[in-house]
Motif scaffolding. Structure first.
Motif, mmCIF file in Angstrom:
data_model
loop_
_atom_site.group_PDB
_atom_site.id
_atom_site.type_symbol
_atom_site.label_atom_id
_atom_site.label_comp_id
_atom_site.label_asym_id
_atom_site.label_seq_id
_atom_site.Cartn_x
_atom_site.Cartn_y
_atom_site.Cartn_z
ATOM 1 N N ALA A 1 0.827 -1.203 0.000
ATOM 2 C CA ALA A 1 0.000 0.000 0.000
ATOM 3 C C ALA A 1 0.861 1.252 0.000
ATOM 4 O O ALA A 1 0.580 2.225 -0.706
ATOM 5 C CB ALA A 1 -0.939 -0.010 1.207
ATOM 6 N N LYS B 1 2.371 1.930 -3.477
ATOM 7 C CA LYS B 1 1.414 2.518 -4.415
ATOM 8 C C LYS B 1 1.205 4.003 -4.141
ATOM 9 O O LYS B 1 0.897 4.771 -5.056
ATOM 10 C CB LYS B 1 0.094 1.769 -4.343
ATOM 11 C CG LYS B 1 0.129 0.366 -4.933
ATOM 12 C CD LYS B 1 -1.232 -0.300 -4.855
ATOM 13 C CE LYS B 1 -1.182 -1.705 -5.458
ATOM 14 N NZ LYS B 1 -0.889 -1.678 -6.906
ATOM 15 N N LEU B 2 1.357 4.409 -2.889
ATOM 16 C CA LEU B 2 1.179 5.816 -2.531
ATOM 17 C C LEU B 2 2.499 6.580 -2.528
ATOM 18 O O LEU B 2 2.531 7.753 -2.140
ATOM 19 C CB LEU B 2 0.534 5.915 -1.144
ATOM 20 C CG LEU B 2 -0.900 5.393 -1.035
ATOM 21 C CD1 LEU B 2 -1.375 5.434 0.408
ATOM 22 C CD2 LEU B 2 -1.829 6.197 -1.912
ATOM 23 N N LEU C 1 -6.024 3.438 7.575
ATOM 24 C CA LEU C 1 -6.123 3.779 6.163
ATOM 25 C C LEU C 1 -7.463 3.357 5.577
ATOM 26 O O LEU C 1 -7.980 4.009 4.658
ATOM 27 C CB LEU C 1 -4.987 3.113 5.379
ATOM 28 C CG LEU C 1 -3.567 3.540 5.741
ATOM 29 C CD1 LEU C 1 -2.556 2.811 4.871
ATOM 30 C CD2 LEU C 1 -3.398 5.041 5.591
ATOM 31 N N GLN D 1 -2.104 11.561 -1.552
ATOM 32 C CA GLN D 1 -2.911 11.170 -2.701
ATOM 33 C C GLN D 1 -3.277 12.380 -3.552
ATOM 34 O O GLN D 1 -3.206 12.333 -4.788
ATOM 35 C CB GLN D 1 -4.182 10.456 -2.235
ATOM 36 C CG GLN D 1 -3.937 9.072 -1.656
ATOM 37 C CD GLN D 1 -5.225 8.442 -1.158
ATOM 38 O OE1 GLN D 1 -6.030 9.087 -0.493
ATOM 39 N NE2 GLN D 1 -5.423 7.183 -1.481
ATOM 40 N N TRP E 1 -6.005 3.779 -9.687
ATOM 41 C CA TRP E 1 -6.648 4.275 -8.473
ATOM 42 C C TRP E 1 -8.165 4.193 -8.560
ATOM 43 O O TRP E 1 -8.832 3.993 -7.553
ATOM 44 C CB TRP E 1 -6.202 5.716 -8.207
ATOM 45 C CG TRP E 1 -4.834 5.787 -7.595
ATOM 46 C CD1 TRP E 1 -3.851 4.848 -7.692
ATOM 47 C CD2 TRP E 1 -4.312 6.838 -6.788
ATOM 48 N NE1 TRP E 1 -2.735 5.262 -7.014
ATOM 49 C CE2 TRP E 1 -2.988 6.483 -6.442
ATOM 50 C CE3 TRP E 1 -4.816 8.045 -6.345
ATOM 51 C CZ2 TRP E 1 -2.178 7.293 -5.655
ATOM 52 C CZ3 TRP E 1 -4.004 8.861 -5.565
ATOM 53 C CH2 TRP E 1 -2.705 8.485 -5.219
ATOM 54 N N SER F 1 -8.948 0.570 -7.783
ATOM 55 C CA SER F 1 -8.736 0.226 -6.374
ATOM 56 C C SER F 1 -9.495 1.144 -5.418
ATOM 57 O O SER F 1 -9.272 1.101 -4.218
ATOM 58 C CB SER F 1 -7.233 0.263 -6.050
ATOM 59 O OG SER F 1 -6.683 1.550 -6.322
ATOM 60 N N ARG F 2 -10.391 1.987 -5.977
ATOM 61 C CA ARG F 2 -11.300 2.816 -5.184
ATOM 62 C C ARG F 2 -10.543 3.777 -4.268
ATOM 63 O O ARG F 2 -10.878 3.938 -3.104
ATOM 64 C CB ARG F 2 -12.254 1.933 -4.373
ATOM 65 C CG ARG F 2 -13.060 0.969 -5.217
ATOM 66 C CD ARG F 2 -13.747 -0.095 -4.363
ATOM 67 N NE ARG F 2 -14.764 0.486 -3.513
ATOM 68 C CZ ARG F 2 -16.022 0.704 -3.869
ATOM 69 N NH1 ARG F 2 -16.430 0.391 -5.084
ATOM 70 N NH2 ARG F 2 -16.894 1.213 -3.023
ATOM 71 N N GLN F 3 -9.536 4.433 -4.809
ATOM 72 C CA GLN F 3 -8.745 5.374 -4.016
ATOM 73 C C GLN F 3 -9.156 6.807 -4.306
ATOM 74 O O GLN F 3 -9.501 7.163 -5.434
ATOM 75 C CB GLN F 3 -7.245 5.196 -4.315
ATOM 76 C CG GLN F 3 -6.676 3.872 -3.824
ATOM 77 C CD GLN F 3 -5.170 3.889 -3.823
ATOM 78 O OE1 GLN F 3 -4.538 4.728 -3.201
ATOM 79 N NE2 GLN F 3 -4.569 2.928 -4.517
ATOM 80 N N PHE F 4 -9.105 7.628 -3.289
ATOM 81 C CA PHE F 4 -9.359 9.064 -3.340
ATOM 82 C C PHE F 4 -10.670 9.409 -4.044
ATOM 83 O O PHE F 4 -10.763 10.402 -4.756
ATOM 84 C CB PHE F 4 -8.200 9.803 -4.009
ATOM 85 C CG PHE F 4 -8.093 11.246 -3.543
ATOM 86 C CD1 PHE F 4 -7.528 11.544 -2.316
ATOM 87 C CD2 PHE F 4 -8.581 12.283 -4.304
ATOM 88 C CE1 PHE F 4 -7.447 12.860 -1.864
ATOM 89 C CE2 PHE F 4 -8.500 13.607 -3.868
ATOM 90 C CZ PHE F 4 -7.940 13.889 -2.643
#
Length: 651
Positions: A105, A108-109, A168, A190, A204, A207-210
């Motif tokens: 994780a 990726k960030l 997170l 992010q 992203w 993966s449902r980010q931000f």
């Protein structure tokens, strides 16, 4: 030890091993602890799980080195120890431990992860407490989270990792008071990544980010954005808002499942035009489809101001000369250019169906307008096309007519940077590719009308008739040539299927095919990269992109030169390079591409949509097109998102 177990040792190595409890069970099964020299306390209390696991791993390392680092120990494994092999090397994939999951994780960030471990108590009863430390070199900030006490250093790191992962994954209301710093750092990180030049939009979103996955649910997106702004505590700048707006817009384009219907209609119409053998074959059905497509594309490419519904009603009264009447009160509602276009299309549908038509506002929140008439309209396929123009408007059939519903966000807008960016992204920008296609469709429509008129006009003499027929065929040929130029840059992605291309074999085969088409004076340097990568794009779209860029390169070096193709892979994407050693591209073309202005064509009979189509195709899959400064010639970089399969392989 793990460095010696791989063929090519990398600078850094992320190793996923069996959990300590597996090694502990194996050690006890093999009864290896009897060979340990223990102190009095350890003899009395017994060996800890960590010491037992380390014992087994040390024995295996010694065997591995003693056998001169074989590719595998399976062939020399004692049959009596087969149960041990199943404990440490099960046939099924292992679940990742929390420390490995946090490491991935953080990677990726683009965050660094480190641990501090403290111990207390005597050696045989030591208790360990680990602190996970996240560091952002981009923000120059660090946060720390301490896990629960436990026996063993590895278990302590897992505890700290687990707590960090829980933070997170938590939403705004569930975050413990002492953990807001973690959430703030991650959200700020992010946001900064998304506002950069090459944000990983596709990865992203998947993966449902931000909040990128919420782009098709405006209320949910704005509610989420408001919570994020509270965590960021006023961290804002014009550059951040602009970058986030662009990221949300790209996510919306990537998630759009309705717009491909318009491209499919375009491709079907272009194929129908190509199949026409004589002017008499240009029937009303084809011309009506061309006119509708021209309206659709012009609406999506236009940069027009918002319109008041009452003003629109007055314009209808003038345009339709009393054949359309708006009954009942008209609310004071502002409409975007695309929303107005959908309402205009519904009004035109009813008026064109014959007789008198009426429009009536049946609801204000959301706005719903019913169009009814004396004749039932027969354009069912047009509903899906006009509903694809904007996320906020839907056209659908109702008994006796058509209904248009326009829905707006109901969440009160927050003044924070993420809220402002999300709200701005919900408003469509003019699409330069659609605008240019609309221009070409307008020319096609004019040629179709001229061809039909010349073919059907009554001639005074046989010579006049012959000239009129020749004129009709000339217009037909010109419209078919224009249609062919659009077909060459039109691709319809299958939104229901997962499209991906294995870049290595595809580009090598493309280069081989290109060599057979190049003029004698043009050479080709082919890619030498062997990296494995699967890009999230279909083969037709990627082929169209490369065809356009290589055709431009051939034109630039028509008198002699070389084209270079290569590709590389970074953490989130693949970059395909197409370069030539010609005179270079004009600064006005690059500026027009960046700003969305019309690009002038340098090809005889060209339509000027080539580079715009490349840009549009890439935007649909979350990719990017960039002109890279070069001391000589022109260099393009095509950036494509990697599929999940590639990312898992890389890790």
């Amino acid at each position: 030890m793990a460095r010696w177990a791989v063929v090519e040792r990398p600078d850094t190595l992320l190793l996923v091993t069996s959990p300590n409890d597996a090694y502990e069970r194996a050690c006890r099964w093999a009864d290896l602890t009897n060979g340990l020299l223990l102190g009095a306390g350890q003899t009395l209390m017994g060996t800890s799980p960590e010491i037992t696991a380390n014992t087994f791993q040390a024995v295996m390392a010694a065997v591995y080195l003693g056998k001169r680092r074989p590719a595998t120990l399976a062939s020399d494994w004692p049959p009596a120890w087969r149960p041990v092999w199943q404990m440490i090397a099960p046939g099924r994939a292992r679940d990742l431990d929390d420390t490995t999951r946090l490491q991935r994780a953080a990677n990726k960030l683009r965050l660094d992860i480190a641990y501090e471990v403290e111990s207390s108590g005597p050696n045989h009863q030591a208790v360990f407490v680990a602190t996970a430390i996240l560091t952002s070199s981009l923000l120059r900030d660090t946060v720390r989270v301490t896990g629960e006490a436990t026996s063993g250093k590895t278990a302590a790191r897992h505890k700290a990792s687990r707590r960090m992962l829980d933070i997170l994954a938590s939403s705004g209301g569930e975050i413990p008071d002492d953990s807001h710093a973690v959430k703030r750092l991650v959200l700020a990180q992010q946001a900064s990544i998304l506002a950069s030049d090459n944000p990983p939009i596709a990865a992203w979103t998947a993966s449902r980010q931000f909040g990128l996955h919420l782009i098709q649910s405006p209320d949910e997106l704005l509610a989420w954005a408001g919570q994020v702004d509270q965590h960021l505590q006023g961290q804002s700048s014009p550059q951040l808002v602009a970058g986030l707006t662009n990221a949300f817009r790209r996510a919306r384009r990537l998630a759009d499942t309705r717009e491909p219907a318009i491209d499919a209609e375009l491709l079907e119409t272009l194929n129908a035009i190509a199949a026409v053998g004589e002017p008499a074959g240009l029937d009303r059905t084809i011309t009506d489809r061309i006119v509708r497509l021209c309206q659709l594309f012009r609406c999506m490419g236009a940069d027009e101001p918002d319109t008041d519904l009452a003003q629109l009603a007055r314009e209808w009264d003038t345009l339709h000369r009393g054949r359309l009447t708006l009954n009942g009160p008209t609310p004071a509602t502002m409409l975007t250019a695309r929303e107005r276009a959908v309402l205009d299309a519904a009004a035109n549908t009813m008026v064109r169906s014959g007789g008198l038509a009426t429009a009536r506002v049946v609801d204000e929140h959301p706005l719903r307008v019913h169009f009814t008439g004396t004749t039932e309209p027969d354009v069912a396929h047009a509903y899906a096309l006009w509903s694809a123009v904007t996320w906020s408007a839907v056209m659908r059939p109702v008994p006796g007519g058509v209904e248009v519903e326009i829905a707006r966000p109901t969440i009160q807008l927050n003044d924070g940077p993420v809220s402002r960016a999300a709200f701005a992204a919900l408003h469509h920008r003019p699409d330069p590719f659609r605008r240019r296609v609309a221009d070409v469709l307008h020319d096609i429509k004019n040629h179709a009308s001229a061809s039909r008129q010349a073919a059907s006009a009554v001639a005074a003499t046989p010579a006049d008739h012959h000239e009129q027929q020749a004129d009709a065929y000339r217009h037909l040929e010109r419209m078919q040539r224009l249609a062919l130029s659009l077909t060459a840059v039109t691709s319809v992605p299958d939104v229901a299927a997962r499209s991906e291309v294995d870049l290595g074999p595809f580009i090598r085969q493309y280069a081989r095919d290109l060599l057979t088409r190049l003029p004698n004076r043009v050479g080709l340097d082919t890619p030498a990269t062997d990296a494995a990568a699967r890009a999230a794009i279909d083969e037709r779209s990627l082929g169209l992109i490369l065809d356009n860029l290589t055709a431009n390169a051939v034109e630039a070096i028509a008198r002699g030169g070389r084209i270079r193709m290569d590709w590389a892979v970074d953490e989130e994407s693949a970059i395909i390079e197409v370069a030539d050693d010609g005179p270079g591209i004009g600064a006005d073309v690059v500026a027009a591409l960046d700003s969305g202005a019309r690009i002038r064509t340098t090809k005889q009979g060209g339509s000027g949509v080539g580079l715009l189509s490349v840009q549009s195709l890439l935007q649909r899959v979350g990719g990017q097109l960039a002109c890279i400064p070069s001391p000589a010639g022109t260099k393009w970089h095509v950036r494509l998102p990697l599929t999940a399969a590639t990312e898992e392989t890389d890790e």
